[in-house]
Write a protein that holds these residues in place. Structure first.
Motif, PDB file in Angstrom:
ATOM      1  N   GLN A   1       9.499  16.379  22.650  1.00  0.00           N
ATOM      2  CA  GLN A   1       9.613  17.618  23.396  1.00  0.00           C
ATOM      3  C   GLN A   1      10.345  18.671  22.586  1.00  0.00           C
ATOM      4  OE1 GLN A   1      10.801  14.630  24.484  1.00  0.00           O
ATOM      5  NE2 GLN A   1       9.326  14.087  26.050  1.00  0.00           N
ATOM      6  N   PHE A   2       9.873  19.928  22.732  1.00  0.00           N
ATOM      7  CA  PHE A   2      10.460  21.041  22.004  1.00  0.00           C
ATOM      8  C   PHE A   2      10.725  22.184  22.964  1.00  0.00           C
ATOM      9  CE2 PHE A   2       7.574  18.781  19.132  1.00  0.00           C
ATOM     10  CZ  PHE A   2       8.521  18.245  18.279  1.00  0.00           C
ATOM     11  N   ASP A   3      11.963  22.616  23.016  1.00  0.00           N
ATOM     12  CA  ASP A   3      12.392  23.707  23.890  1.00  0.00           C
ATOM     13  C   ASP A   3      11.852  25.029  23.349  1.00  0.00           C
ATOM     14  OD1 ASP A   3      13.752  25.626  25.364  1.00  0.00           O
ATOM     15  OD2 ASP A   3      15.695  24.648  25.167  1.00  0.00           O
ATOM     16  N   LEU A   4      10.970  25.675  24.121  1.00  0.00           N
ATOM     17  CA  LEU A   4      10.401  26.957  23.728  1.00  0.00           C
ATOM     18  C   LEU A   4      11.165  28.131  24.317  1.00  0.00           C
ATOM     19  CD1 LEU A   4       6.600  26.138  24.174  1.00  0.00           C
ATOM     20  CD2 LEU A   4       7.971  26.056  22.077  1.00  0.00           C
ATOM     21  N   GLY A   5      12.214  27.834  25.085  1.00  0.00           N
ATOM     22  CA  GLY A   5      13.013  28.901  25.682  1.00  0.00           C
ATOM     23  C   GLY A   5      12.549  29.263  27.078  1.00  0.00           C
ATOM     24  N   PRO A   6      13.167  30.277  27.664  1.00  0.00           N
ATOM     25  CA  PRO A   6      12.910  30.620  29.059  1.00  0.00           C
ATOM     26  C   PRO A   6      11.655  31.464  29.285  1.00  0.00           C
ATOM     27  CG  PRO A   6      14.614  32.035  28.180  1.00  0.00           C
ATOM     28  CD  PRO A   6      14.272  31.044  27.103  1.00  0.00           C
ATOM     29  N   ASP A   7      11.083  32.027  28.208  1.00  0.00           N
ATOM     30  CA  ASP A   7       9.922  32.899  28.365  1.00  0.00           C
ATOM     31  C   ASP A   7       8.628  32.133  28.189  1.00  0.00           C
ATOM     32  OD1 ASP A   7      11.537  35.199  28.716  1.00  0.00           O
ATOM     33  OD2 ASP A   7      11.799  35.324  26.528  1.00  0.00           O
ATOM     34  N   ASN A   8       7.649  32.451  29.036  1.00  0.00           N
ATOM     35  CA  ASN A   8       6.346  31.811  28.966  1.00  0.00           C
ATOM     36  C   ASN A   8       5.725  32.087  27.600  1.00  0.00           C
ATOM     37  OD1 ASN A   8       3.648  31.045  29.196  1.00  0.00           O
ATOM     38  ND2 ASN A   8       3.563  31.610  31.354  1.00  0.00           N
ATOM     39  N   PRO A   9       5.397  31.039  26.838  1.00  0.00           N
ATOM     40  CA  PRO A   9       4.854  31.248  25.500  1.00  0.00           C
ATOM     41  C   PRO A   9       3.532  32.006  25.510  1.00  0.00           C
ATOM     42  CG  PRO A   9       4.819  28.915  26.062  1.00  0.00           C
ATOM     43  CD  PRO A   9       5.546  29.625  27.162  1.00  0.00           C
ATOM     44  N   GLU A  10       2.792  31.952  26.622  1.00  0.00           N
ATOM     45  CA  GLU A  10       1.543  32.713  26.711  1.00  0.00           C
ATOM     46  C   GLU A  10       1.831  34.209  26.738  1.00  0.00           C
ATOM     47  OE1 GLU A  10      -0.647  31.286  30.062  1.00  0.00           O
ATOM     48  OE2 GLU A  10      -0.763  29.265  29.262  1.00  0.00           O
ATOM     49  N   HIS A  11       2.984  34.595  27.271  1.00  0.00           N
ATOM     50  CA  HIS A  11       3.333  36.010  27.362  1.00  0.00           C
ATOM     51  C   HIS A  11       4.027  36.533  26.109  1.00  0.00           C
ATOM     52  CE1 HIS A  11       3.414  35.270  31.960  1.00  0.00           C
ATOM     53  NE2 HIS A  11       2.200  35.476  31.529  1.00  0.00           N
ATOM     54  N   THR A  12       4.567  35.647  25.294  1.00  0.00           N
ATOM     55  CA  THR A  12       5.296  36.089  24.101  1.00  0.00           C
ATOM     56  C   THR A  12       4.425  36.071  22.857  1.00  0.00           C
ATOM     57  OG1 THR A  12       6.038  33.849  23.582  1.00  0.00           O
ATOM     58  CG2 THR A  12       7.484  35.181  24.999  1.00  0.00           C
TER      59      THR A  12
END
Length: 182
Positions: free
Chosen positions: A120-131
């Motif tokens: 597992q890899f923490d991508l942060g609080p923002d949806n990766p589809e939106h960033t």
């Protein structure tokens, strides 16, 4: 066949504990695919530790919507293939984050339970589809280009480590299978 509590991985366990990336192992031969191993990087990332052994990893989802990701995960486990999927998860303290899961089901080994390895890899609080995290960008803006290249290198490095962990565990399983026959 050893029970999930007997699956200790010997000296390999220490190596898996020291990996800098979150790693889990679940027993997919049992109902609800309980976790049989959680490394310390997973505990740091999520706030959950070995008290979650015996549970399905869906505790990270809480009441968050992950229908498409769950469907892909089920297909992966049934088809014994590898997948990469993003889940919306929450840590033990309730903080939400996006989690890139690399999952591979190992082949069955005689005398051992069927296992699935997740990294597992923490991508942060923002949806990766939106960033735009997973989008290819058209060259033009050098700052954006360098940022995307850096992220691509970071994710590739993590995939390499996850693949190495899978190969180590597969080798461990093969050795145990041979030793069980002798």
């Amino acid at each position: 066949m050893p029970s999930t509590n007997d699956l200790q991985f010997g000296a390999l366990r220490d190596k898996l504990q020291r990996l800098p990336y979150a790693l889990t192992i679940s027993n997919v031969s049992l109902p609800d695919h309980p976790l049989v191993f959680i490394n310390s990087a997973f505990s740091r990332m999520t706030g959950y530790g070995e008290e979650m052994l015996g549970q399905n990893c869906r505790f990270l989802q809480g009441d968050l919507e992950n229908g498409a990701a769950r469907a892909e995960l089920r297909e992966t486990l049934e088809g014994r293939k590898r997948t990469q999927v993003v889940f919306h998860n929450q840590r033990k303290d309730g903080e939400r984050f996006y989690n890139l899961l690399l999952l591979e089901r190992l082949r069955d080994f005689e005398g051992l339970p069927s296992l699935a390895i997740g990294s597992q890899f923490d991508l942060g609080p923002d949806n990766p589809e939106h960033t735009g995290l997973f989008e290819d960008t058209t060259p033009g803006n050098p700052v954006i280009d360098v940022t995307h290249q850096a992220k691509a290198i970071q994710f590739e490095r993590r995939r390499v480590v996850a693949d190495a962990a899978v190969r180590l565990i597969q080798s461990w399983c093969v050795l145990n299978e041979v030793l069980l026959r002798d």
